[in-house]
Design a protein around this motif. Structure first.
Motif, PDB file in Angstrom:
ATOM      1  N   UNK A 180       0.819  -1.218   0.000  1.00  0.00           N
ATOM      2  CA  UNK A 180       0.000   0.000   0.000  1.00  0.00           C
ATOM      3  C   UNK A 180       0.853   1.269   0.000  1.00  0.00           C
ATOM      4  N   UNK A 181       1.943   1.231  -0.764  1.00  0.00           N
ATOM      5  CA  UNK A 181       2.795   2.404  -0.949  1.00  0.00           C
ATOM      6  C   UNK A 181       2.134   3.343  -1.962  1.00  0.00           C
ATOM      7  N   UNK A 182       2.198   4.630  -1.691  1.00  0.00           N
ATOM      8  CA  UNK A 182       1.716   5.646  -2.628  1.00  0.00           C
ATOM      9  C   UNK A 182       2.812   5.832  -3.679  1.00  0.00           C
ATOM     10  N   UNK A 183       2.620   5.257  -4.856  1.00  0.00           N
ATOM     11  CA  UNK A 183       3.711   5.236  -5.830  1.00  0.00           C
ATOM     12  C   UNK A 183       3.206   5.492  -7.246  1.00  0.00           C
ATOM     13  N   UNK A 184       4.137   5.921  -8.104  1.00  0.00           N
ATOM     14  CA  UNK A 184       3.934   6.017  -9.549  1.00  0.00           C
ATOM     15  C   UNK A 184       5.124   5.341 -10.213  1.00  0.00           C
ATOM     16  N   UNK A 185       4.859   4.483 -11.159  1.00  0.00           N
ATOM     17  CA  UNK A 185       5.896   3.852 -11.971  1.00  0.00           C
ATOM     18  C   UNK A 185       5.662   4.310 -13.405  1.00  0.00           C
ATOM     19  N   UNK A 186       6.581   5.128 -13.913  1.00  0.00           N
ATOM     20  CA  UNK A 186       6.387   5.778 -15.210  1.00  0.00           C
ATOM     21  C   UNK A 186       7.421   5.295 -16.217  1.00  0.00           C
TER      22      UNK A 186
END
Length: 245
Positions: free
Chosen positions: A201-207
């Motif tokens: 439940x990490x607040x993340x973005x993988x772009x």
């Protein structure tokens, strides 16, 4: 923008570091640690730190290879191509473990506090520094509020010290910018990292930076791409402004 040279005491010796502050001499909004790529501290990284300092942050750029100093300097365009520089550079990378940088990061955080930079901290790493930024966020979750990796390698490998294994300890917001094609961070690792972050439940973005090659953000790299670099700056500055102020 003046650069302050620091000597940071660690458990293994003394690491040199550069500290960059906002030019207007006002108190910084927060502190940022910039984890170097494989070629070590140099003017190109100083320029990147200065750009973050212009946004109002105090930015620390430590030498992660200090245990083996002196070394280099290395030319980012040719260091992995010419055998005379590739061999010593690979030796430096192998000799500087994740565990070492995790321990050093505590000293880096304390150095910022000693310079009056208190409160939440952001971290960003490039190339080999990407994994170190994520591992620092997992190891110091109460101090690091934002973490970014750009063209970071081996973020979800089979190694015991791979950052994805510590996802459950991360409290920071995370942004991972990956090169379109990168042998050091292939699609299977990308999927593994995303799953680890989702489960924790990490607040993340993988772009995915399609069309960009490993190293596209750093201006003295052979594959530097100005448009891609500016996109990365937009993402990074937004991350820090939303999490650090």
């Amino acid at each position: 923008m003046p650069k302050q040279d620091l000597q940071i005491k660690t458990r293994d010796g003394t690491a040199r570091a550069g500290l960059f502050r906002p030019a207007n001499a006002s108190p910084p909004k927060a502190g940022i640690i910039l984890y170097m790529d494989a070629f070590g501290p140099r003017p190109a990284l100083d320029g990147m730190a200065e750009r973050l300092a212009e946004e109002g942050y105090a930015v620390l750029v430590p030498d992660l290879f200090y245990r083996n100093a002196p070394y280099g300097p290395f030319d980012a365009k040719t260091a992995f191509v010419e055998e005379r520089t590739k061999v010593p550079l690979m030796a430096l990378i192998s000799a500087t473990t994740q565990e070492m940088t995790i321990a050093d990061s505590g000293a880096f955080l304390d150095a910022l506090a000693a310079e009056g930079v208190t409160g939440p901290i952001g971290v960003v790493g490039y190339c080999m520094g990407g994994a170190r930024a994520l591992n620092a966020a997992a190891s110091y979750p109460d101090r690091i509020r934002a973490a970014a990796s750009f063209h970071g390698g081996n973020l979800a490998s089979d190694a015991a010290d791979s950052p994805h294994r510590k996802a459950g300890s991360v409290k920071a917001r995370v942004h991972v910018g990956m090169a379109g094609v990168d042998r050091s961070f292939p699609p299977e690792q990308s999927a593994r990292l995303a799953e680890a972050f989702r489960a924790a439940e990490v607040d993340y973005v993988l772009e995915n930076y399609v069309g960009m090659a490993h190293g596209w953000c750093v201006p003295d790299h052979s594959v530097y791409n100005e448009d891609g670099a500016e996109r990365h700056w937009n993402r990074l500055i937004t991350l820090f402004s939303e999490t650090l102020g």
